[in-house]
Design a protein around this motif. Structure first.
Motif, short mmCIF file in Angstrom:
data_model
loop_
_atom_site.label_atom_id
_atom_site.label_comp_id
_atom_site.label_asym_id
_atom_site.label_seq_id
_atom_site.Cartn_x
_atom_site.Cartn_y
_atom_site.Cartn_z
N GLY A 158 -6.47 -11.97 -5.21
CA GLY A 158 -8.20 -11.56 -5.31
C GLY A 158 -8.13 -10.46 -4.31
O GLY A 158 -6.87 -9.34 -4.14
N GLU A 159 -9.71 -9.89 -4.17
CA GLU A 159 -9.53 -8.47 -3.89
C GLU A 159 -8.75 -7.73 -2.71
O GLU A 159 -9.15 -8.54 -1.34
CB GLU A 159 -11.61 -8.01 -3.61
CG GLU A 159 -11.54 -6.66 -3.35
CD GLU A 159 -13.13 -7.35 -3.54
OE1 GLU A 159 -13.57 -7.03 -2.12
OE2 GLU A 159 -13.96 -7.33 -4.07
N ARG A 160 -8.33 -6.95 -3.37
CA ARG A 160 -7.53 -5.96 -2.51
C ARG A 160 -7.56 -4.88 -2.00
O ARG A 160 -8.22 -3.73 -2.89
CB ARG A 160 -5.73 -5.59 -2.42
CG ARG A 160 -5.39 -7.46 -2.79
CD ARG A 160 -4.97 -7.42 -1.78
NE ARG A 160 -4.27 -9.19 -1.95
CZ ARG A 160 -3.73 -9.89 -0.72
NH1 ARG A 160 -4.69 -9.97 0.22
NH2 ARG A 160 -2.14 -10.78 -0.69
N SER A 161 -7.28 -4.19 -0.60
CA SER A 161 -7.47 -2.55 -0.44
C SER A 161 -6.41 -1.99 -0.66
O SER A 161 -4.98 -2.43 -1.39
CB SER A 161 -7.11 -2.37 0.79
OG SER A 161 -6.79 -2.42 2.08
N ARG A 162 -6.69 -0.70 -1.14
CA ARG A 162 -5.53 0.21 -1.90
C ARG A 162 -4.39 0.23 -0.63
O ARG A 162 -2.78 -0.28 -1.07
CB ARG A 162 -5.55 2.07 -1.96
CG ARG A 162 -6.25 1.07 -3.28
CD ARG A 162 -7.37 3.07 -3.44
NE ARG A 162 -8.09 3.44 -4.86
CZ ARG A 162 -6.93 3.62 -6.23
NH1 ARG A 162 -5.92 3.91 -5.82
NH2 ARG A 162 -7.52 3.96 -7.25
N ALA A 163 -4.55 0.25 0.90
CA ALA A 163 -4.16 0.27 1.83
C ALA A 163 -3.11 -1.21 1.78
O ALA A 163 -1.37 -1.11 1.83
CB ALA A 163 -4.25 0.51 3.32
N GLU A 164 -4.10 -2.06 1.62
CA GLU A 164 -2.61 -3.22 1.59
C GLU A 164 -1.75 -3.43 0.41
O GLU A 164 -0.78 -4.37 0.87
CB GLU A 164 -3.70 -4.90 1.48
CG GLU A 164 -3.31 -5.99 2.29
CD GLU A 164 -4.20 -7.15 2.15
OE1 GLU A 164 -3.55 -7.83 2.29
OE2 GLU A 164 -5.49 -6.64 1.73
N LEU A 165 -2.30 -3.31 -1.05
CA LEU A 165 -1.31 -3.59 -2.10
C LEU A 165 -0.33 -1.73 -1.76
O LEU A 165 1.26 -2.82 -2.17
CB LEU A 165 -2.45 -2.61 -2.92
CG LEU A 165 -3.75 -3.49 -4.02
CD1 LEU A 165 -3.94 -2.91 -5.02
CD2 LEU A 165 -2.89 -4.53 -4.42
N ALA A 166 -0.29 -0.94 -0.92
CA ALA A 166 0.41 -0.17 -1.35
C ALA A 166 2.00 -1.21 0.26
O ALA A 166 2.92 -0.80 -0.50
CB ALA A 166 0.33 1.22 -0.80
N ARG A 167 0.68 -1.45 1.00
CA ARG A 167 2.01 -2.02 2.06
C ARG A 167 2.31 -3.27 1.81
O ARG A 167 3.82 -3.63 2.38
CB ARG A 167 1.30 -2.81 3.20
CG ARG A 167 1.78 -3.30 4.63
CD ARG A 167 0.80 -3.39 5.26
NE ARG A 167 0.40 -4.30 5.37
CZ ARG A 167 0.46 -5.52 4.48
NH1 ARG A 167 1.66 -6.67 4.65
NH2 ARG A 167 -1.00 -6.67 4.92
N ARG A 168 1.80 -4.09 0.68
CA ARG A 168 2.73 -5.51 0.14
C ARG A 168 3.70 -5.28 -1.26
O ARG A 168 4.52 -5.92 -1.20
CB ARG A 168 1.40 -6.26 -0.30
CG ARG A 168 0.39 -7.05 0.57
CD ARG A 168 -0.31 -7.58 0.30
NE ARG A 168 -0.02 -8.36 -1.10
CZ ARG A 168 0.28 -9.81 -0.80
NH1 ARG A 168 -0.11 -10.48 0.64
NH2 ARG A 168 1.09 -10.93 -1.12
N ASN A 169 3.66 -3.94 -1.02
CA ASN A 169 4.64 -4.13 -2.57
C ASN A 169 5.38 -2.18 -2.12
O ASN A 169 6.06 -1.72 -2.94
CB ASN A 169 3.60 -3.57 -3.96
CG ASN A 169 3.18 -4.83 -4.32
OD1 ASN A 169 3.60 -5.61 -5.14
ND2 ASN A 169 2.21 -4.81 -3.95
N ALA A 170 5.62 -1.67 -0.57
CA ALA A 170 6.13 -0.90 -0.97
C ALA A 170 6.34 0.12 -1.37
O ALA A 170 6.74 0.31 -1.53
CB ALA A 170 7.66 -1.60 -0.77
N LEU A 171 4.71 0.72 -1.79
CA LEU A 171 4.45 1.97 -2.47
C LEU A 171 4.03 3.28 -1.93
O LEU A 171 3.46 2.62 -1.27
CB LEU A 171 3.69 1.29 -4.13
CG LEU A 171 4.61 0.54 -5.11
CD1 LEU A 171 2.92 -0.11 -5.41
CD2 LEU A 171 5.11 1.14 -5.88
N SER A 172 3.97 4.43 -2.74
CA SER A 172 3.52 5.12 -1.59
C SER A 172 2.09 5.45 -2.25
O SER A 172 2.04 4.27 -3.12
CB SER A 172 4.14 6.59 -2.24
OG SER A 172 4.21 7.09 -3.98
N ARG A 173 1.72 6.21 -1.41
CA ARG A 173 0.14 6.09 -1.96
C ARG A 173 -0.06 7.00 -3.52
O ARG A 173 -0.97 6.23 -4.20
CB ARG A 173 -0.56 7.17 -0.65
CG ARG A 173 -2.45 7.72 -1.03
CD ARG A 173 -3.00 7.61 -0.60
NE ARG A 173 -2.93 7.68 0.84
CZ ARG A 173 -3.54 7.32 1.42
NH1 ARG A 173 -5.22 8.18 2.33
NH2 ARG A 173 -3.88 6.73 2.98
#
Length: 379
Positions: free
Chosen positions: A29-44
């Motif tokens: 479902g709907e995700r924040s950019r911050a949460e997506l970056a954290r969950r997928n170990a990605l830089s901004r």
């Protein structure tokens, strides 16, 4: 809404990073950019690039920023799926009919259809599937893939799905994936019907968010789909989930293969009708609930057989949930206390409790599952 697609539109080939972000938002479902970056170990910066690409494809959109839970800090931009950005056709085949469901990218069913099979010949069935897809594409130009499921065994041979056996259709060694792709011009996926329903519940249904679960489909037969640590158990030769001939009694009725006392001799719809002596599944259920002795005995025997199957599956994979579905699921509801007692009797004492869900079912759910298999094919 997604804009109209050109006639030659096709679902883009996503690379691993794009797919990871799309699936995260699609499934959870709907995700924040911050949460997506954290969950997928990605830089901004990496996340910004990936989300920009998915926005350009039309699959996700940005929505109003979410306020941080503590009310402090910068609000984080949210991403969500654009459901109408792609559509999928799911088909369930029986020996008598074709059931179809068209879904959007969010696996929401838009329309269902049912067509009788004038012939079980492979070419005739494939032509009917192609006709359904052609009409669907007229209404939904961004049609992306087609999924087909059936009661039978499906095996990957050289990377393509082959129906290695289907009793109800009388098929053997049919390269159905290649045939459907050639006839429709779309990516296709072929699967056993219970396996398709299992994948659907894992991503979008009663098993969402669970890593290990089982789905038991009851109807003309009985089969199981197993997900262990977020992976569907596929088997080495296309024969997973064969619980129908698990022995549940030492004596008693025989199944259609001549096995005495197996689950299929009790819990399938044909077995229940045969054991009750009453013509019709719901007539048997009604008679059992009214206290008719033979019907009550037949339903109790079916529930006991089902309970043993559930317990043995649980002993094997240690699930968080077991889902019972299919047009024959009502045998689990007639006397739920009896079913639960049988499960407890055969469950290993060391097993942790799990949820047993007798789930609502429409026959088109199999087609819905096939459509979700199509989503998984390209997304």
């Amino acid at each position: 809404m997604a804009s109209a697609a050109p006639d030659d539109w096709s679902f883009p080939r996503l690379h691993d990073g794009q797919r990871a972000i799309l699936l995260d938002v699609l499934i959870h479902g709907e995700r924040s950019r911050a949460e997506l970056a954290r969950r997928n170990a990605l830089s901004r910066a990496s996340l910004a690039r990936l989300t920009r690409e998915l926005v350009e494809f039309g699959f996700v959109e940005e929505v109003a920023p979410a306020t941080p839970p503590n009310g402090r800090g910068r609000p984080s931009e949210m991403l969500r799926i654009r459901p109408e950005s792609a559509h999928f056709v799911g088909v369930k085949l029986t020996g008598e009919a074709l059931y179809a469901a068209i879904t959007n990218l969010h696996a929401e069913v838009i329309v269902t259809e049912e067509h009788p099979l004038a012939s079980k010949e492979v070419d005739d069935v494939v032509a009917l599937i192609a006709d359904v897809v052609t009409r669907a594409r007229t209404a939904h130009p961004r049609l992306s893939a087609v999924g087909v499921c059936l009661a039978g065994d499906v095996h990957l041979e050289h990377g393509a799905a082959v129906v290695v056996g289907s009793h109800f259709l009388g098929w053997d060694q049919v390269p159905l994936e290649a045939l459907v792709q050639q006839a429709t011009g779309l990516p296709a996926t072929i699967s056993n019907d219970v396996q398709a329903l299992t994948l659907a519940h894992h991503w979008f249904g009663a098993g969402i968010g669970l890593g290990t679960l089982a789905v038991i489909g009851l109807g003309a037969g009985i089969g199981a789909g197993l997900v262990v640590n977020d992976e569907l158990v596929r088997g080495s030769r296309g024969h997973p989930g064969k619980v129908g001939h698990l022995r549940v009694t030492e004596s008693g009725p025989s199944c259609d293969r001549g096995h005495v006392g197996c689950a299929s001799a009790y819990v399938t719809i044909p077995a229940l009708i045969r054991n009750s002596g009453i013509e019709g599944f719901w007539e048997t259920i009604d008679a059992a609930q009214a206290g008719e002795p033979r019907a009550a005995e037949a339903v109790a025997g079916a529930a006991r057989a089902l309970g043993i199957v559930i317990a043995q599956i649980a002993n094997l994979i240690d699930p968080q949930k077991v889902i019972v579905s299919g047009e024959g699921r009502e045998v689990a509801n007639v006397d739920r206390a009896h079913l639960d007692a049988v499960v407890a009797e055969y469950l290993d004492p060391a097993m942790e409790p799990f949820e047993l869900d007798v789930h609502d079912f429409r026959f088109a759910d199999y087609a819905w599952g096939a459509a979700i298999s199509a989503i998984r094919r390209v997304a």
